[in-house]
Motif scaffolding. Sequence first.
Motif, PDB file in Angstrom:
ATOM      1  N   LEU A  55       9.333  -3.506  -2.523  1.00  0.00           N
ATOM      2  CA  LEU A  55       9.706  -4.880  -2.878  1.00  0.00           C
ATOM      3  C   LEU A  55       8.481  -5.789  -2.945  1.00  0.00           C
ATOM      4  O   LEU A  55       8.374  -6.654  -3.821  1.00  0.00           O
ATOM      5  CB  LEU A  55      10.715  -5.419  -1.852  1.00  0.00           C
ATOM      6  CG  LEU A  55      12.110  -4.819  -1.977  1.00  0.00           C
ATOM      7  CD1 LEU A  55      12.960  -5.153  -0.762  1.00  0.00           C
ATOM      8  CD2 LEU A  55      12.793  -5.312  -3.248  1.00  0.00           C
ATOM      9  N   VAL A  56       7.532  -5.569  -2.018  1.00  0.00           N
ATOM     10  CA  VAL A  56       6.308  -6.361  -2.059  1.00  0.00           C
ATOM     11  C   VAL A  56       5.527  -6.047  -3.341  1.00  0.00           C
ATOM     12  O   VAL A  56       4.950  -6.943  -3.976  1.00  0.00           O
ATOM     13  CB  VAL A  56       5.443  -6.090  -0.814  1.00  0.00           C
ATOM     14  CG1 VAL A  56       4.106  -6.832  -0.931  1.00  0.00           C
ATOM     15  CG2 VAL A  56       6.168  -6.532   0.439  1.00  0.00           C
ATOM     16  N   LEU A  57       5.559  -4.785  -3.726  1.00  0.00           N
ATOM     17  CA  LEU A  57       4.873  -4.414  -4.965  1.00  0.00           C
ATOM     18  C   LEU A  57       5.522  -5.099  -6.172  1.00  0.00           C
ATOM     19  O   LEU A  57       4.846  -5.513  -7.116  1.00  0.00           O
ATOM     20  CB  LEU A  57       4.882  -2.888  -5.134  1.00  0.00           C
ATOM     21  CG  LEU A  57       3.978  -2.328  -6.236  1.00  0.00           C
ATOM     22  CD1 LEU A  57       2.562  -2.861  -6.128  1.00  0.00           C
ATOM     23  CD2 LEU A  57       3.951  -0.800  -6.190  1.00  0.00           C
ATOM     24  N   PHE A  61       3.959   6.124  -5.229  1.00  0.00           N
ATOM     25  CA  PHE A  61       4.400   6.230  -6.626  1.00  0.00           C
ATOM     26  C   PHE A  61       3.274   6.089  -7.635  1.00  0.00           C
ATOM     27  O   PHE A  61       3.418   6.477  -8.791  1.00  0.00           O
ATOM     28  CB  PHE A  61       5.466   5.170  -6.940  1.00  0.00           C
ATOM     29  CG  PHE A  61       6.640   5.234  -6.007  1.00  0.00           C
ATOM     30  CD1 PHE A  61       7.523   6.314  -6.066  1.00  0.00           C
ATOM     31  CD2 PHE A  61       6.862   4.231  -5.083  1.00  0.00           C
ATOM     32  CE1 PHE A  61       8.601   6.366  -5.192  1.00  0.00           C
ATOM     33  CE2 PHE A  61       7.944   4.291  -4.218  1.00  0.00           C
ATOM     34  CZ  PHE A  61       8.816   5.357  -4.266  1.00  0.00           C
ATOM     35  N   GLY A  62       2.171   5.477  -7.233  1.00  0.00           N
ATOM     36  CA  GLY A  62       1.054   5.283  -8.159  1.00  0.00           C
ATOM     37  C   GLY A  62       1.469   4.452  -9.361  1.00  0.00           C
ATOM     38  O   GLY A  62       2.357   3.603  -9.293  1.00  0.00           O
ATOM     39  N   PHE A  78       5.546   1.725 -12.415  1.00  0.00           N
ATOM     40  CA  PHE A  78       5.841   0.804 -13.518  1.00  0.00           C
ATOM     41  C   PHE A  78       6.520   1.485 -14.701  1.00  0.00           C
ATOM     42  O   PHE A  78       6.829   0.853 -15.697  1.00  0.00           O
ATOM     43  CB  PHE A  78       4.553   0.110 -13.975  1.00  0.00           C
ATOM     44  CG  PHE A  78       3.899  -0.652 -12.873  1.00  0.00           C
ATOM     45  CD1 PHE A  78       4.396  -1.880 -12.475  1.00  0.00           C
ATOM     46  CD2 PHE A  78       2.812  -0.116 -12.191  1.00  0.00           C
ATOM     47  CE1 PHE A  78       3.810  -2.575 -11.429  1.00  0.00           C
ATOM     48  CE2 PHE A  78       2.225  -0.808 -11.144  1.00  0.00           C
ATOM     49  CZ  PHE A  78       2.726  -2.034 -10.758  1.00  0.00           C
ATOM     50  N   ALA A  79       6.719   2.793 -14.585  1.00  0.00           N
ATOM     51  CA  ALA A  79       7.378   3.514 -15.662  1.00  0.00           C
ATOM     52  C   ALA A  79       8.748   4.007 -15.226  1.00  0.00           C
ATOM     53  O   ALA A  79       9.534   4.480 -16.043  1.00  0.00           O
ATOM     54  CB  ALA A  79       6.504   4.689 -16.110  1.00  0.00           C
ATOM     55  N   SER A  80       9.046   3.873 -13.949  1.00  0.00           N
ATOM     56  CA  SER A  80      10.294   4.445 -13.441  1.00  0.00           C
ATOM     57  C   SER A  80      11.403   3.400 -13.365  1.00  0.00           C
ATOM     58  O   SER A  80      11.174   2.264 -12.952  1.00  0.00           O
ATOM     59  CB  SER A  80      10.036   5.024 -12.038  1.00  0.00           C
ATOM     60  OG  SER A  80      11.263   5.144 -11.359  1.00  0.00           O
ATOM     61  N   SER A  81      12.601   3.789 -13.801  1.00  0.00           N
ATOM     62  CA  SER A  81      13.725   2.858 -13.683  1.00  0.00           C
ATOM     63  C   SER A  81      14.643   3.243 -12.531  1.00  0.00           C
ATOM     64  O   SER A  81      15.755   2.741 -12.423  1.00  0.00           O
ATOM     65  CB  SER A  81      14.517   2.778 -14.986  1.00  0.00           C
ATOM     66  OG  SER A  81      14.047   3.676 -15.912  1.00  0.00           O
ATOM     67  N   ALA A 134       0.816  -1.216   0.000  1.00  0.00           N
ATOM     68  CA  ALA A 134       0.000   0.000   0.000  1.00  0.00           C
ATOM     69  C   ALA A 134       0.851   1.268   0.000  1.00  0.00           C
ATOM     70  O   ALA A 134       0.615   2.207  -0.785  1.00  0.00           O
ATOM     71  CB  ALA A 134      -0.936  -0.007   1.199  1.00  0.00           C
ATOM     72  N   LEU A 135       1.883   1.250   0.840  1.00  0.00           N
ATOM     73  CA  LEU A 135       2.730   2.436   0.991  1.00  0.00           C
ATOM     74  C   LEU A 135       3.342   2.841  -0.346  1.00  0.00           C
ATOM     75  O   LEU A 135       3.259   4.006  -0.771  1.00  0.00           O
ATOM     76  CB  LEU A 135       3.834   2.116   1.997  1.00  0.00           C
ATOM     77  CG  LEU A 135       4.418   3.300   2.775  1.00  0.00           C
ATOM     78  CD1 LEU A 135       3.308   4.004   3.544  1.00  0.00           C
ATOM     79  CD2 LEU A 135       5.496   2.774   3.729  1.00  0.00           C
TER      80      LEU A 135
END
Lengths: 287, 333
Positions: free
Chosen positions: B298-300, B60-61, B65-68, B54-55
């Motif tokens: 990491l969980v995400l 980051f929303g 998935f777009a950030s490296s 959740a955090l």
Amino acid sequence: MEETTQGSSRLLNGFAETVSPAGERVAQTATEAKIEAIGFNFYYGTFQALRNINIRIPQNRVTAIIGPSGCGKSTFLRAINRMHDRTPGARGEGQLLLGGANIYGEIDPVKLRRRVGMVFQRPNPFVKSIYENVAYGLRVQGVRDRRVIDEKVELALNRAALWDEVKDRLHKASGTALSGGQQQRLCIARAIAVDPEVVLMDEPCSALDPIATMKIEDLIHKLRANFTIVIVTHNMQQAMRVSDMTAFMLMDSATRAGELIEFSPTAELFTNPKDQRTKDYVTGRFG
Amino acid sequence: MAGAKAQTTTNFRERLAQRTQHGDSIFWAVTLFFALAVIALVVAIGWVTWNDSALARERFGIGFFASSEWNPVETEVSPESFGAVPAIVGTLISSLIALILAAPIAVGIGIFLAELCPLSLRTPLSFMVELLAAIPSVIYGVWGVMVFAPFFTQHVAMPLSESMREIIPWLSSSQVAAGRGLLIAGIILAIMILPTIAAITRDVLTLVPNTQREVLLALGATKWEVIWLAVVPYARAGIVGGVMLGLGRALGETMAATMLVGNRPQVPGSLLEPATTAAALIASELINAQSLLHESALVLIALTLFVITLLLNLIARLLIWFVNRGPVGSVRA
Ligand SMILES: Nc1ncnc2c1ncn2[C@@H]1O[C@H](COP(=O)(O)OP(=O)(O)O)[C@@H](O)[C@H]1O
Ligand SMILES: [Mg+2]
């Protein structure tokens, strides 16, 4: 040998003589033997399934093989086009000749099977259009010319007495969408499209209803004009209806090896069997 | 005496009948329970990873998935920041390499074992293939690190990098000497999934009914034609299933990947540079996460991997379904 008035019957009787051991064979008759076994044995590993088979199967005739189940009918039939090659430990011994050449020796198995087609117990069309089903063997054998394939497909379907029933949906309908009897005739068309010399059939009607069976029997009778046909059947009436020659096989009770008991023109085998065991079998006094 | 004996027999029969009269329904309930338990487990995994991430999700929303960026340690120049791209890219590329290398060879081995192999060799070879499939991945990792990596660096990576410098930049790197990267990880993964795919291919091919082969043989087909026109098409769904199982193993493989991929959470410029995969990233960082946000990120990543695996399985199902629908080259006897 008993003299018979009928010419063709006498001719076929020439083949009947060959049941006696190979050495005592009488002189060649007018019709040629398409398939000939001389002292042929067949083994599954250490188990001998066929012993000392001597038979001369005439060309352009229908030869039926009858006998109780387990006596080696299928084994012999499948030996003719080497269908056993994949079975570990299965091997043929002695001579089995196709047109004079040894099937277990001189002839390449792939070439052999192009000359000896097969129709199986259960109809097994490909999940493809009717046209493609019949064309399949031609394509496998490298025929590319569209016109040749068209012609052969039509000829095969005509010979299999199926053309009129399917000519409007050759490309549209799948072979598996046909009725059981039609499927089996399609399989016959598929087998004869590649112009084999011999067509083997292993109980081709056992999965069909009586009407479909009748149609196939008619068909088999006609097909002998162009092919040599060997058919295994557990149905004696069927053997009487379709075949010119009949071979009766039996399993030896001690060794369980299949043996050829009698090979005669069909009418003679059923009405006037030479061997007591044949008599018992055809009169139903035998398992 | 005899009457008494008959009596007890009937009693026994009756008691047995009584005792087993609910047998079917009990059996049904038990199996239903376990079937539902499997579904519950999947839901629970989804739930836990969803909650515990959740955090990171709030912070980051969808931009995650777009950030490296993957920067767990806050410094003055770079703030703490996390993105999934390095992990996703690394996972997909290493698995793809594994699949491309392993699938054709493994299917070939399966075909050989089922169709062509002499009988005397079949059992020992099959046993060996199954043995390979059962080796723990850490052993592949150890072998990879101790034996394969030095060889690979010396004889493959260096010459390749040298010769490809101008032509294909992603096959060349200045960091070859590390001997870690997606290519070597992919190769080790390929070796790991090879026996799995081969064993399944062999199994599904041996299940193909013999009539399939005989129909084609009787038409004068060669061994090859029988295999390619009748046997493989018939078993196609099962083979695809085996390949997908291999892919699943490659995607989730943690130990060997961690040991060989280099564990550098960046999108690499080349297959020969250290990189990371989702599983390797989680394995190497979760136990000493720097902050709650780091842990949550990491969980995400784990959730992402879970979803990727599910999606690929779904695609595989659709593929099998689609392939099996149309008029195809298989025989149905
Ligand atoms: N693949 C095989 N392996 C071993 N024995 C076989 C095999 N096929 C058939 N047999 C045996 O060979 C004998 C003859 O079988 P078969 O030719 O199928 O008889 P039929 O067709 O007359 O019923 C039987 O005893 C059968 O058990
Ligand atoms: Mg049989």
